[in-house]
Motif scaffolding. Structure first.
Motif, PDB file in Angstrom:
ATOM      1  N   TRP A  87       1.967   1.808 -32.649  1.00 37.88           N
ATOM      2  CA  TRP A  87       1.415   1.361 -34.042  1.00 37.88           C
ATOM      3  C   TRP A  87       0.222   2.487 -34.295  1.00 37.88           C
ATOM      4  O   TRP A  87       0.064   2.749 -35.507  1.00 37.88           O
ATOM      5  CB  TRP A  87       0.771   0.270 -33.891  1.00 37.88           C
ATOM      6  N   VAL A  88      -0.657   2.993 -33.302  1.00 33.51           N
ATOM      7  CA  VAL A  88      -1.713   4.086 -33.942  1.00 33.51           C
ATOM      8  C   VAL A  88      -1.707   5.184 -33.195  1.00 33.51           C
ATOM      9  O   VAL A  88      -2.412   5.961 -33.434  1.00 33.51           O
ATOM     10  CB  VAL A  88      -3.206   3.212 -33.176  1.00 33.51           C
ATOM     11  N   GLY A  89      -0.631   5.718 -32.639  1.00 29.85           N
ATOM     12  CA  GLY A  89      -0.434   6.819 -31.812  1.00 29.85           C
ATOM     13  C   GLY A  89      -0.428   8.145 -32.622  1.00 29.85           C
ATOM     14  O   GLY A  89      -0.866   9.084 -32.350  1.00 29.85           O
ATOM     15  N   ARG A  90       0.031   7.773 -34.019  1.00 29.15           N
ATOM     16  CA  ARG A  90       0.060   9.103 -34.814  1.00 29.15           C
ATOM     17  C   ARG A  90      -1.375   9.318 -35.526  1.00 29.15           C
ATOM     18  O   ARG A  90      -1.447  10.586 -35.978  1.00 29.15           O
ATOM     19  CB  ARG A  90       1.326   8.675 -36.035  1.00 29.15           C
ATOM     20  N   THR A  91      -2.142   8.556 -35.603  1.00 25.01           N
ATOM     21  CA  THR A  91      -3.446   8.837 -36.233  1.00 25.01           C
ATOM     22  C   THR A  91      -4.127   9.899 -35.395  1.00 25.01           C
ATOM     23  O   THR A  91      -3.877   9.879 -34.136  1.00 25.01           O
ATOM     24  CB  THR A  91      -4.449   7.609 -36.154  1.00 25.01           C
ATOM     25  N   PRO A  92      -5.205  10.454 -35.855  1.00 25.61           N
ATOM     26  CA  PRO A  92      -6.265  11.371 -35.085  1.00 25.61           C
ATOM     27  C   PRO A  92      -6.592  10.673 -33.908  1.00 25.61           C
ATOM     28  O   PRO A  92      -7.354   9.708 -34.069  1.00 25.61           O
ATOM     29  CB  PRO A  92      -7.178  11.844 -36.137  1.00 25.61           C
ATOM     30  N   GLY A  93      -6.389  11.235 -33.064  1.00 24.58           N
ATOM     31  CA  GLY A  93      -7.309  10.327 -31.691  1.00 24.58           C
ATOM     32  C   GLY A  93      -6.441   9.168 -31.306  1.00 24.58           C
ATOM     33  O   GLY A  93      -6.804   8.201 -30.565  1.00 24.58           O
ATOM     34  N   GLY A  94      -5.038   9.306 -31.533  1.00 27.61           N
ATOM     35  CA  GLY A  94      -4.248   7.918 -31.507  1.00 27.61           C
ATOM     36  C   GLY A  94      -4.079   7.018 -30.155  1.00 27.61           C
ATOM     37  O   GLY A  94      -4.335   5.783 -30.099  1.00 27.61           O
ATOM     38  N   LEU A  95      -3.811   8.018 -29.472  1.00 24.84           N
ATOM     39  CA  LEU A  95      -3.534   7.719 -27.881  1.00 24.84           C
ATOM     40  C   LEU A  95      -5.031   7.151 -27.503  1.00 24.84           C
ATOM     41  O   LEU A  95      -5.052   6.401 -26.729  1.00 24.84           O
ATOM     42  CB  LEU A  95      -3.010   8.885 -27.077  1.00 24.84           C
ATOM     43  N   ALA A  96      -5.969   7.561 -27.867  1.00 22.26           N
ATOM     44  CA  ALA A  96      -7.297   7.273 -27.447  1.00 22.26           C
ATOM     45  C   ALA A  96      -7.491   5.738 -28.093  1.00 22.26           C
ATOM     46  O   ALA A  96      -8.006   4.920 -27.229  1.00 22.26           O
ATOM     47  CB  ALA A  96      -8.497   8.343 -27.689  1.00 22.26           C
ATOM     48  N   HIS A  97      -7.348   5.729 -29.117  1.00 18.97           N
ATOM     49  CA  HIS A  97      -7.430   4.457 -29.736  1.00 18.97           C
ATOM     50  C   HIS A  97      -6.471   3.199 -29.397  1.00 18.97           C
ATOM     51  O   HIS A  97      -7.116   2.297 -29.098  1.00 18.97           O
ATOM     52  CB  HIS A  97      -7.116   4.510 -31.557  1.00 18.97           C
ATOM     53  N   ALA A  98      -5.485   3.715 -28.761  1.00 18.07           N
ATOM     54  CA  ALA A  98      -4.471   2.904 -28.320  1.00 18.07           C
ATOM     55  C   ALA A  98      -5.050   2.406 -26.656  1.00 18.07           C
ATOM     56  O   ALA A  98      -4.888   1.192 -26.462  1.00 18.07           O
ATOM     57  CB  ALA A  98      -3.127   3.521 -28.058  1.00 18.07           C
ATOM     58  N   THR A  99      -5.632   3.468 -26.211  1.00  9.01           N
ATOM     59  CA  THR A  99      -6.432   2.891 -24.718  1.00  9.01           C
ATOM     60  C   THR A  99      -7.588   2.027 -25.144  1.00  9.01           C
ATOM     61  O   THR A  99      -7.416   0.954 -24.380  1.00  9.01           O
ATOM     62  CB  THR A  99      -6.880   4.281 -24.433  1.00  9.01           C
ATOM     63  N   ALA A 100      -8.116   2.185 -26.100  1.00  9.22           N
ATOM     64  CA  ALA A 100      -9.251   1.187 -26.285  1.00  9.22           C
ATOM     65  C   ALA A 100      -8.790  -0.213 -26.828  1.00  9.22           C
ATOM     66  O   ALA A 100      -9.044  -1.385 -26.213  1.00  9.22           O
ATOM     67  CB  ALA A 100     -10.217   1.623 -27.583  1.00  9.22           C
ATOM     68  N   LEU A 101      -7.457  -0.232 -27.534  1.00 10.92           N
ATOM     69  CA  LEU A 101      -6.964  -1.416 -27.729  1.00 10.92           C
ATOM     70  C   LEU A 101      -6.370  -2.141 -26.648  1.00 10.92           C
ATOM     71  O   LEU A 101      -6.373  -3.344 -26.393  1.00 10.92           O
ATOM     72  CB  LEU A 101      -5.873  -1.296 -28.826  1.00 10.92           C
ATOM     73  N   THR A 102      -5.935  -1.376 -25.723  1.00  3.18           N
ATOM     74  CA  THR A 102      -5.354  -1.867 -24.479  1.00  3.18           C
ATOM     75  C   THR A 102      -6.280  -2.481 -23.558  1.00  3.18           C
ATOM     76  O   THR A 102      -5.984  -3.438 -23.022  1.00  3.18           O
ATOM     77  CB  THR A 102      -4.385  -0.665 -23.754  1.00  3.18           C
ATOM     78  N   GLY A 103      -7.382  -1.618 -23.641  1.00  2.00           N
ATOM     79  CA  GLY A 103      -8.495  -2.204 -22.858  1.00  2.00           C
ATOM     80  C   GLY A 103      -9.051  -3.376 -23.168  1.00  2.00           C
ATOM     81  O   GLY A 103      -9.286  -4.578 -22.448  1.00  2.00           O
TER      82      GLY A 103
END
Length: 428
Positions: A87-103
């Motif tokens: 859902w957010v991987g394409r946005t700038p820093g998306g994988l980092a955002h995905a990590t925060a959401l997963t946390g």
């Protein structure tokens, strides 16, 4: 003088690396001996283990730890990261955002911060490094995102604080929801700032179609089920936190069986849960020994009377206490810090007129900062162990999040309703 001897011995033993449980027990035993002699020590030592661990609420701690480890063994955390990445991987820093959401998602179905940090290390750091992320940024995001398990219910730290301060476990757990969401937002805003400042530190990941995004949600039902089996039933009033912890552990076991988790992974999850629960139990027994000693010296009441009578404004005292927590978090494990400070600090804050639920959440947020602050940030060492990354790099990646967290603490202090509103809507 007797109080000085006991506290001096405690800190000396901690400095020399003795386990916290033994340091507390030995310091308390010496203090009790100086006050009441051999018979006092033997009498209290004989009664303390049963008294310390017979609390009905204490059962929630091993259940939440077991739930967390079974979730790790089943691979549910991997599914949550894949959903967030889609859902957010394409946005700038998306994988980092995905990590925060997963946390945040993992914190909502797990009560263990170190378990969350270990899981996120294995789940998200390799993907970010492969994508070309700055290793420091990747490690810092994982370190701070792992701490969300301390704040978002179910939380072992929240349960322990409630037991120590004689608060409602259910209300304290629910009080962590809105601050937990705010912490998640703060992490994501910090990531956005870091990526804006240095776009090369976080290259964009692959894009996904809307159909792929919708399909990825097929695995989200496991998270929703676990969340409702714990936090949902507590808020609605169907079950107590202890009952909810058992329901959550049972649901985690059922999902792990449904996913055909190997027997060896089950066995490892149970062993780790037993070890962690026993460690916490021994610390609580040692803390009770030390607590009896502090009570007999009347040190807590003397400190409260001294501070209240000093004439300092309550907000100044609050700032001093928060600074003390920040310093202690740099050198001390979360469980030890809570056990040592809550019996003393909680009555003081209550005497000054602060809401005990509000202050408990503020304390946990400060403890989050301690988990990623040098020289003893526990989550940092967990990540360094799992990724074989230099500890210094992980600390350097964490410091922007430390600053952002301290700003959020200021917001929570200025607007206490962000913490107190949701538990006030509970039926009991």
């Amino acid at each position: 003088m007797v109080m000085v001897v006991g506290i001096g011995l405690l800190f000396a033993l901690l400095v020399f690396g003795l386990p916290v449980a033994l340091a507390l027990g030995m310091s308390g035993a010496l203090g009790l001996y100086l006050i009441g002699g051999y018979q006092t020590v033997v009498g209290i030592l004989a009664a303390t283990p049963l008294h310390a661990l017979s609390s009905y609420e204490f059962v929630a701690i091993p259940m939440f730890i077991l739930m967390a480890n079974v979730i790790i063994a089943s691979g549910i955390a991997d599914d949550m990261f894949n959903v967030a990445k889609t859902w957010v991987g394409r946005t700038p820093g998306g994988l980092a955002h995905a990590t925060a959401l997963t946390g945040a998602a993992f914190g909502a179905i797990s009560g263990s911060s170190t378990a969350a940090a270990a899981t996120l290390s294995a789940t998200s750091i390799p993907g970010m490094i492969k994508q070309g992320y700055d290793p420091k940024l990747a490690a810092g995001v994982v370190a701070i995102s792992g701490t969300l398990a301390m704040l978002i219910p179910p939380s072992v730290a929240m349960v322990l604080y409630a037991i120590l301060a004689n608060l409602s476990v259910g209300k304290l757990l629910i009080a962590g929801i809105i601050p937990g969401l705010l912490v998640t937002l703060t992490i994501m805003l910090t990531i956005a700032f870091l990526v804006w400042r240095d776009p090369a530190a976080a290259p964009a990941a692959a894009s996904y179609s809307w159909m792929q995004k919708i399909r990825s949600l097929r695995v989200a039902w496991t998270f929703i089920l676990l969340f409702m089996m714990v936090t949902g039933v507590i808020y609605i009033g169907i079950a107590t936190p202890t009952e909810a912890s058992a329901l959550g552990a049972l649901a985690a076991f059922g999902l792990a069986l449904w996913r055909r988790t190997p027997l060896a992974a089950f066995k490892r999850a149970i062993i780790v849960a037993v070890e962690a629960s026993c460690m916490i139990a021994f610390i609580i027994i040692g803390a009770h020994m030390f607590g009896y000693y502090v009570t007999m010296t009347q040190a807590t009441q003397s400190l409260v009377n001294f501070v209240v009578g000093s004439g300092m404004p309550p907000w100044v005292i609050l700032v001093i206490v928060l600074l003390i927590y920040l310093i202690l978090g740099c050198f001390m494990d979360l469980i030890a810090m809570l056990i040592l400070t809550v019996p003393i600090v909680a009555p003081l804050m209550h005497q000054l007129g602060y809401d005990p639920i509000w202050f408990a959440v503020i304390t946990i947020v400060m403890a989050e900062v301690g988990m990623v602050t040098p020289p003893l940030g526990m989550n940092v060492f967990v990540i360094a162990k799992y990724t074989r990354m230099p500890v210094g790099n992980v600390f350097r990646g964490s410091y922007p999040h430390v600053i952002a967290h301290l700003l959020l603490v200021a917001v929570l202090v200025l607007f206490p309703q962000l913490i107190t509103w949701l538990p006030s809507t509970m039926s009991n």
